[in-house]
Structure formats: C-alpha cells, structure tokens
Design an enzyme around this catalytic site. Structure first.
Site, PDB file in Angstrom:
ATOM      1  N   GLU A  60      -6.872  -6.657  -0.090  1.00  0.00           N
ATOM      2  CA  GLU A  60      -8.104  -6.500   0.702  1.00  0.00           C
ATOM      3  C   GLU A  60      -8.534  -5.044   0.742  1.00  0.00           C
ATOM      4  O   GLU A  60      -9.715  -4.719   0.638  1.00  0.00           O
ATOM      5  CB  GLU A  60      -7.883  -7.023   2.137  1.00  0.00           C
ATOM      6  CG  GLU A  60      -9.149  -7.085   2.983  1.00  0.00           C
ATOM      7  CD  GLU A  60      -9.490  -5.819   3.752  1.00  0.00           C
ATOM      8  OE1 GLU A  60     -10.583  -5.754   4.333  1.00  0.00           O
ATOM      9  OE2 GLU A  60      -8.679  -4.866   3.766  1.00  0.00           O
ATOM     10  N   GLU A  61      -7.556  -4.163   0.921  1.00  0.00           N
ATOM     11  CA  GLU A  61      -7.865  -2.739   1.137  1.00  0.00           C
ATOM     12  C   GLU A  61      -8.495  -2.071  -0.082  1.00  0.00           C
ATOM     13  O   GLU A  61      -9.048  -0.984   0.019  1.00  0.00           O
ATOM     14  CB  GLU A  61      -6.596  -1.981   1.555  1.00  0.00           C
ATOM     15  CG  GLU A  61      -6.000  -2.424   2.896  1.00  0.00           C
ATOM     16  CD  GLU A  61      -6.847  -2.026   4.102  1.00  0.00           C
ATOM     17  OE1 GLU A  61      -7.888  -1.378   3.932  1.00  0.00           O
ATOM     18  OE2 GLU A  61      -6.449  -2.400   5.220  1.00  0.00           O
ATOM     19  N   HIS A  70      -6.148   2.668  10.213  1.00  0.00           N
ATOM     20  CA  HIS A  70      -5.810   3.427   9.000  1.00  0.00           C
ATOM     21  C   HIS A  70      -5.055   4.713   9.305  1.00  0.00           C
ATOM     22  O   HIS A  70      -5.071   5.649   8.506  1.00  0.00           O
ATOM     23  CB  HIS A  70      -7.028   3.673   8.105  1.00  0.00           C
ATOM     24  CG  HIS A  70      -7.440   2.450   7.349  1.00  0.00           C
ATOM     25  ND1 HIS A  70      -8.197   2.478   6.204  1.00  0.00           N
ATOM     26  CD2 HIS A  70      -7.186   1.141   7.579  1.00  0.00           C
ATOM     27  CE1 HIS A  70      -8.387   1.239   5.761  1.00  0.00           C
ATOM     28  NE2 HIS A  70      -7.789   0.406   6.601  1.00  0.00           N
ATOM     29  N   HIS A 122      -5.295 -10.474   5.689  1.00  0.00           N
ATOM     30  CA  HIS A 122      -4.719  -9.797   4.509  1.00  0.00           C
ATOM     31  C   HIS A 122      -3.330  -9.235   4.775  1.00  0.00           C
ATOM     32  O   HIS A 122      -3.016  -8.753   5.864  1.00  0.00           O
ATOM     33  CB  HIS A 122      -5.675  -8.760   3.927  1.00  0.00           C
ATOM     34  CG  HIS A 122      -5.963  -7.539   4.737  1.00  0.00           C
ATOM     35  ND1 HIS A 122      -5.214  -6.385   4.604  1.00  0.00           N
ATOM     36  CD2 HIS A 122      -6.924  -7.249   5.638  1.00  0.00           C
ATOM     37  CE1 HIS A 122      -5.723  -5.448   5.399  1.00  0.00           C
ATOM     38  NE2 HIS A 122      -6.757  -5.950   6.049  1.00  0.00           N
ATOM     39  N   ASP A 174      -9.194  -9.986  11.166  1.00  0.00           N
ATOM     40  CA  ASP A 174      -8.868  -8.609  10.778  1.00  0.00           C
ATOM     41  C   ASP A 174      -9.097  -7.687  11.969  1.00  0.00           C
ATOM     42  O   ASP A 174      -9.688  -8.099  12.980  1.00  0.00           O
ATOM     43  CB  ASP A 174      -9.737  -8.181   9.575  1.00  0.00           C
ATOM     44  CG  ASP A 174      -9.074  -7.114   8.709  1.00  0.00           C
ATOM     45  OD1 ASP A 174      -8.194  -6.367   9.212  1.00  0.00           O
ATOM     46  OD2 ASP A 174      -9.444  -7.010   7.525  1.00  0.00           O
ATOM     47  N   ASP A 229      -3.290  -3.314  10.766  1.00  0.00           N
ATOM     48  CA  ASP A 229      -4.320  -3.695   9.796  1.00  0.00           C
ATOM     49  C   ASP A 229      -3.592  -4.107   8.513  1.00  0.00           C
ATOM     50  O   ASP A 229      -3.181  -3.244   7.739  1.00  0.00           O
ATOM     51  CB  ASP A 229      -5.258  -2.506   9.551  1.00  0.00           C
ATOM     52  CG  ASP A 229      -6.309  -2.781   8.491  1.00  0.00           C
ATOM     53  OD1 ASP A 229      -6.460  -3.937   8.071  1.00  0.00           O
ATOM     54  OD2 ASP A 229      -6.976  -1.810   8.068  1.00  0.00           O
TER      55      ASP A 229
END
Ligand code: CO
Ligand code: ZN
Length: 333
Positions: free
Chosen positions: A194-195, A303, A62, A217, A164
C-alpha cells in the site's frame, strides 16, 4: 486486543516483504473464517461466507509498513539507502533500522549537514561494521529494513511503529473473531504494498470484483499543539472518510456508515484528509467501479516510529465493521 496490536506492530513487514505479518494474521484468523488464500502479490484473503442473498464486501487493511532499502555500502561499512514509502526526514536522525535477519543500525547525518539542509542523501546507516566486508556479512545491496521501535502501552492509548496499518489489520482480525454468521460474504484482504502505491489492493479487488469496498487505515488528527486545522481527534470515535487524495467516498456508502454508527451508538467523526490515500483509492476504480468508503483509525504521528492510537477509537472501528457485516444494503449498492 492489546496483545494482538502489540504482536502485529512488532512484526517485520516493509512493502514487498510482508510475509511475517501475513503469517501472523493467518494464525490469528484461521479458526474464524471459511477460506484463506494468498494471491500472487502476497495479499492474504480471508473469506467468511454470508447468506445466499447477501452481497460481496471487500475489506482491505494493509500489512506493509514504510522502510528503507540499502543502495550502497562504503569502504568504512556505512550504508546509504533509499526510502520505501513516505518517509519523513525529521523522524530519522538517531532512529534505528532493523533488517529481516535482526541486524540493527543507527541512522545519522553527515557531520557537516545543517539541520535545515537535511535531505535523505545526507543520511547514512551505521550497523556497527568497521569495513565494507564486515557490513556485507550482515546486509546486502537491495535489502529492505524497517524503522525499529518497541511497543508502549500508555493505558487507553498505545504507541508503536507501523500502527499504519497494523491497527487496521487488528480491527479486521478482531471483527472476524466476533462475527458469527455475516449477512454478506466478507472478503477481508490483508493487502501488500500500500505504502508504495496501493498495489496489492488493486489486484485483489480486480480478482474479487466486490459489490462494496471498504478500506481500514489510519488518518491524521488535528488535536496536537499548533496542528493544522483538522476536525479529527484521538478518542472521539471511528473516523468516516469524506475524501482524501485517492478517493471521494461514495455518498451512499459514507451515509450508510454514518447511519450504522447512529443506530448502534458507535462514536464517530467525519474525516476530510487533505493529503494521502488508502486502498479504497485503488478499489473504487476497479473494472466498472466499486462503491467504496474508508473507516479510519485516528492516529497521531503517522509515518514516525511512534504512532499513537486510542483504544476506544479502535473498538468503535471494530463495532462499525461488525455492524456493516450484517447491514441492510438494499438501496445502497
Ligand atoms: Co502509511
Ligand atoms: Zn496506511
């Protein structure tokens, strides 16, 4: 490969606004693929044809990153915001936000807030504007921003925002550059959104209807002080997913990935992720089902604006993708 990782992680790409990232990837892969196209949701699909008896393998990495959207601007020019994706509150205070036009802002907490009572609605963004009018010259309601942080090269380990999943994108880019003539037709999809719920991968998989689905990922690690028990460490190789909240990897796909690592001398570790998911969660439920698995890049501080990966692990993931492109899939799918 460090240069590509730096370039990709510095790009701006909150969910729904991934264009800068997909444009960059298009340039990086265009001389190494047979076809390139973009679909309605903005997914960039890079296709490399295999032999006539080969299968259709969809790889997904992603392009989007977590961020914020401006919801309100007060009379003194301070912004309020809503999260885009899984934003961890402890990563925010004192950090910076960057908007598409380059405007920067500082996230801070309301003066009276106790640390343990901190919630997103107690935070604001200061873009250096003295009034609402001045703020509106720089940003508007509904504008998306990302968490700004520069790339750092620590040697074997690299730190950046949006590892990410730009690291997954970098793995696919590097694999495409290395693969000369794949046995199977490769659909490398640089997915969007994606998130916020694996959205780009869902429509891409429906359109492509692959025989095998593989997401690339990041995954968490258990190798930091007092970490939750998890048998994944930085520097111990590609992580082959067993399960997460979105997917139970197809046993034959999981076993195939293990066999390819064993046969190719590629370092690997098994990954059980207790929370979170990847694009494979969407891919495997497409139409009548797609046998799917995930190759994960072990990453610390996921994150946060300082996500850390190990170059050896990244290389192992590239090697595994290359091996899969030429693998014997008879009896697997
Ligand atoms: Co994520
Ligand atoms: Zn991700």
């Amino acid at each position: 490969m460090k240069a590509i990782i730096e370039q990709l992680t510095q790009a701006f790409g909150p969910s729904g606004y991934e264009r800068e990232v997909t444009d960059l990837i298009r340039e990086l892969v265009k001389d190494h693929v047979d076809e390139l196209r973009t679909d309605v949701l903005g997914n960039l699909i890079a296709i490399k044809h295999g032999s006539s008896d080969g299968k259709k393998i969809m790889f997904a990495a992603h392009t989007d990153e977590i961020g914020i959207v401006v919801t309100y601007i007060d009379e003194d020019g301070f912004l309020r915001f809503s999260p885009i994706g899984g934003v961890g509150i402890t990563t925010l205070v004192g950090n910076r936000v960057r908007f598409a036009n380059g405007t920067m802002g500082v996230i801070y907490q309301e003066g009276k807030t106790e640390w343990k009572e901190l919630t997103l609605d107690k935070l604001y963004i200061d873009i250096g504007a003295a009034t609402k009018e001045e703020a509106l010259e720089k940003v508007s309601i509904g504008e998306f921003g990302i968490f700004h942080r520069e790339f750092a090269d620590l040697g074997n380990r690299l730190v950046a925002k949006s590892m990410d999943d730009r690291i997954g994108c970098a793995v696919l880019v590097e694999a495409l550059r290395r693969i000369e003539k794949p046995k199977h037709t490769l659909y490398c999809v640089f997915t969007t959104q994606e998130e916020v719920g694996l959205r780009g991968a869902r429509t891409a998989a429906f359109g492509l209807d692959p025989d095998l689905g593989i997401a690339l990922d990041v995954t968490l690690t258990g190798d930091t002080p007092e970490a939750r028990h998890m048998a994944v460490s930085l520097g111990k190789g590609a992580a082959i997913k067993v399960k997460d909240s979105s997917l139970i990897a197809h046993p034959r796909v999981k076993d195939l990935l293990v066999d390819l690592c064993e046969a190719g001398g590629i370092p690997y570790q098994m990954e059980v992720l207790e929370r979170g998911g990847t694009d494979a969660g969407a891919i495997h439920l497409t139409k009548e089902g797609v046998p799917s698995g995930t190759i994960s890049i072990p990453t610390r501080y996921v994150h946060s604006p300082s996500e850390m990966v190990d170059l050896g692990d990244v290389q192992a993931c590239v090697d595994l993708v290359v091996a899969l492109a030429g693998a014997d899939l008879d009896g697997v799918i």
